[in-house]
Design a protein around this motif. Structure first.
Motif, short mmCIF file in Angstrom:
data_model
loop_
_atom_site.label_atom_id
_atom_site.label_comp_id
_atom_site.label_asym_id
_atom_site.label_seq_id
_atom_site.Cartn_x
_atom_site.Cartn_y
_atom_site.Cartn_z
N LEU A 187 0.84 -1.20 0.00
CA LEU A 187 0.00 0.00 0.00
C LEU A 187 0.87 1.25 0.00
O LEU A 187 2.02 1.23 0.44
CB LEU A 187 -0.96 0.01 1.20
N THR A 188 0.29 2.35 -0.53
CA THR A 188 0.97 3.65 -0.51
C THR A 188 0.03 4.65 0.17
O THR A 188 -1.13 4.76 -0.22
CB THR A 188 1.28 4.14 -1.95
N GLY A 189 0.53 5.34 1.20
CA GLY A 189 -0.35 6.25 1.94
C GLY A 189 0.21 7.66 2.06
O GLY A 189 1.40 7.89 1.82
N GLY A 190 -0.65 8.61 2.41
CA GLY A 190 -0.25 10.00 2.60
C GLY A 190 -0.19 10.75 1.27
O GLY A 190 -0.69 10.27 0.25
N GLY A 191 0.45 11.93 1.29
CA GLY A 191 0.58 12.70 0.04
C GLY A 191 1.41 11.89 -0.95
O GLY A 191 2.40 11.28 -0.57
N ASP A 192 1.00 11.88 -2.22
CA ASP A 192 1.77 11.07 -3.18
C ASP A 192 3.12 11.74 -3.43
O ASP A 192 3.36 12.86 -2.98
CB ASP A 192 0.99 10.89 -4.50
N CYS A 193 3.99 11.01 -4.12
CA CYS A 193 5.31 11.56 -4.37
C CYS A 193 5.99 10.80 -5.49
O CYS A 193 5.75 9.59 -5.63
CB CYS A 193 6.04 11.58 -3.04
N PRO A 194 6.77 11.49 -6.33
CA PRO A 194 7.39 10.80 -7.46
C PRO A 194 8.33 9.70 -6.98
O PRO A 194 9.18 9.95 -6.12
CB PRO A 194 8.17 11.91 -8.17
N GLY A 195 8.17 8.50 -7.51
CA GLY A 195 9.01 7.36 -7.11
C GLY A 195 8.21 6.25 -6.45
O GLY A 195 8.71 5.14 -6.29
N LEU A 196 6.95 6.52 -6.10
CA LEU A 196 6.15 5.47 -5.45
C LEU A 196 6.02 4.25 -6.37
O LEU A 196 6.16 3.10 -5.92
CB LEU A 196 4.75 5.99 -5.11
N ASN A 197 5.78 4.50 -7.65
CA ASN A 197 5.61 3.38 -8.58
C ASN A 197 6.91 2.59 -8.75
O ASN A 197 6.87 1.37 -8.95
CB ASN A 197 5.12 3.88 -9.94
N ALA A 198 8.03 3.29 -8.65
CA ALA A 198 9.33 2.60 -8.77
C ALA A 198 9.52 1.63 -7.61
O ALA A 198 10.08 0.54 -7.78
CB ALA A 198 10.47 3.62 -8.82
N VAL A 199 9.05 2.02 -6.40
CA VAL A 199 9.16 1.10 -5.26
C VAL A 199 8.27 -0.11 -5.50
O VAL A 199 8.70 -1.26 -5.32
CB VAL A 199 8.70 1.78 -3.94
N ILE A 200 7.01 0.14 -5.89
CA ILE A 200 6.06 -0.96 -6.10
C ILE A 200 6.64 -1.96 -7.10
O ILE A 200 6.63 -3.17 -6.88
CB ILE A 200 4.70 -0.40 -6.61
#
Ligand code: F6P
Length: 342
Positions: free
Chosen positions: A6-19
């Motif tokens: 899951l990803t929570g809070g304000g989004d941020c560039p790089g979230l998809n790279a972690v997933i």
């Protein structure tokens, strides 16, 4: 093993790279299956899932935002929130969670880990204010967006002999203002950690004009004047983690400067432009390495930990070390920017 992400809070560039990194290594090296939880803690709370495998992660490395969606839902603010999460994890056959988030999302992860939920955390925030890690991903992208804006504002400010005030994000910590202000050659950088003196700001505006250049003042949204030191709010309404909406210090400052110096002043609010869009190479690199390490932590049963960048190494820390206290700009770090004020 089945792993929820899951990803929570304000989004941020790089979230998809972690997933992508979590899923790719999880499937190919560890033979795991994945469940995507939608919209932060709301997903496991309400049982909202999406299919998550290598196919869903194709092409997402350079994409901003998060394919899982995000929210600021806080299960500890709801009756039976924790029980509902446990029940949904059991229903979905999920053995462990990877939670990607900032202070709030990882704060929830910390409490859930204490209650026995198997969770590992990955730190994200454009604000770079999580302790324990040298940098969070998303920060470098935000700083680059802000620096490009400052570069552009220099030329128009000089053509019109105006003051330009640039308001950047940073609720409690002035990292974005500090780094972009130094990189962009700002005449002043005002941050939440150091309440500013409006007289001093106006004096530096005047000296900057004397040198035939126009002043650019970078201000964090959470900066406060020394006198009457209240944060400037868009709305006093609080979210589930108790945060009010900040914004407006840029306009307030520009009109104060104009009134006191007689120089024309304009404010530019960069807002969510700093958070959207494609991550820089550094953020993709950091996010990918955090993801690889996080899924290894799951495989090794190293729960209750958070990934952290120490120098160039990715290390694991107890979650509480990342969420216990905010990382703020020190006086010495601020002094480096002050050399160029005026
Ligand atoms: O925490 C990240 C952040 O971008 C802060 O700098 C900012 O105050 C906040 O989120 C704004 O979030 P939103 O407008 O999405 O509620």
């Amino acid at each position: 093993m089945r792993v929820g992400v899951l990803t929570g809070g304000g989004d941020c560039p790089g979230l998809n790279a972690v997933i992508r990194a979590v899923v790719r290594k999880g499937v190919t090296t560890h033979g795991f299956e994945f469940v995507g939880y939608r919209d932060g803690w709301k997903g496991p709370l309400e049982g909202q899932t999406m299919e998550l495998g290598i196919a869903q992660c194709r092409g997402i490395l350079p994409r901003g935002g998060t394919i899982l969606g995000s929210s600021r839902t806080n299960p500890f603010k709801l009756d039976n929130g924790v029980e509902q999460i446990r029940a949904n994890l059991a229903k979905d056959g999920v053995d462990a969670l990877v939670a990607i988030g900032g202070e709030d999302t990882l704060g929830v992860a910390t409490k859930l880990a204490d209650l026995g939920v198997k969770v590992v955390g990955v730190p994200k925030t454009i604000d770079n204010d999580l302790s324990g890690t040298d940098f969070t991903f998303g920060f470098d992208t935000a700083v680059n967006v802000a620096t490009e804006a400052i570069d552009r504002l220099h030329t128009t400010a000089e053509s019109h002999h105006r003051v330009l005030v640039v308001e950047v994000m940073g609720r409690h910590a002035g990292w974005i203002a500090l780094h972009s202000g130094i990189a962009g050659g700002a005449s002043m950088v005002l941050i939440p950690e150091q309440p500013f003196d409006i007289e001093d700001v106006c004096n530096r505006v005047q000296t900057r004009f004397e040198s035939q250049y126009a002043p650019i003042i970078v201000v964090s949204e959470g900066a406060v004047p020394r006198t009457g030191g209240e944060m400037t709010l868009v709305s006093g309404e609080k979210d589930a983690f108790g945060h009010v909406r900040l914004g407006g210090i840029g306009d307030r400052l520009a009109s104060e400067i104009e009134n006191r110096t007689g120089k024309e002043a304009r404010a530019v609010v960069l807002g969510h432009i700093q958070r959207g869009g494609t991550p820089t190479a550094f953020d993709r690199w950091l996010a990918t390495r955090f993801g690889l390490q996080a899924i290894d932590a799951v495989a090794e049963g190293d729960f209750g930990t958070m990934m952290a960048l120490k120098g160039t190494r990715i290390e694991r820390l107890p979650l509480i070390e990342g969420t216990g206290e905010l990382k703020l700009v020190s006086e010495a770090e601020y002094a480096e920017a002050q050399v160029f004020f005026g």
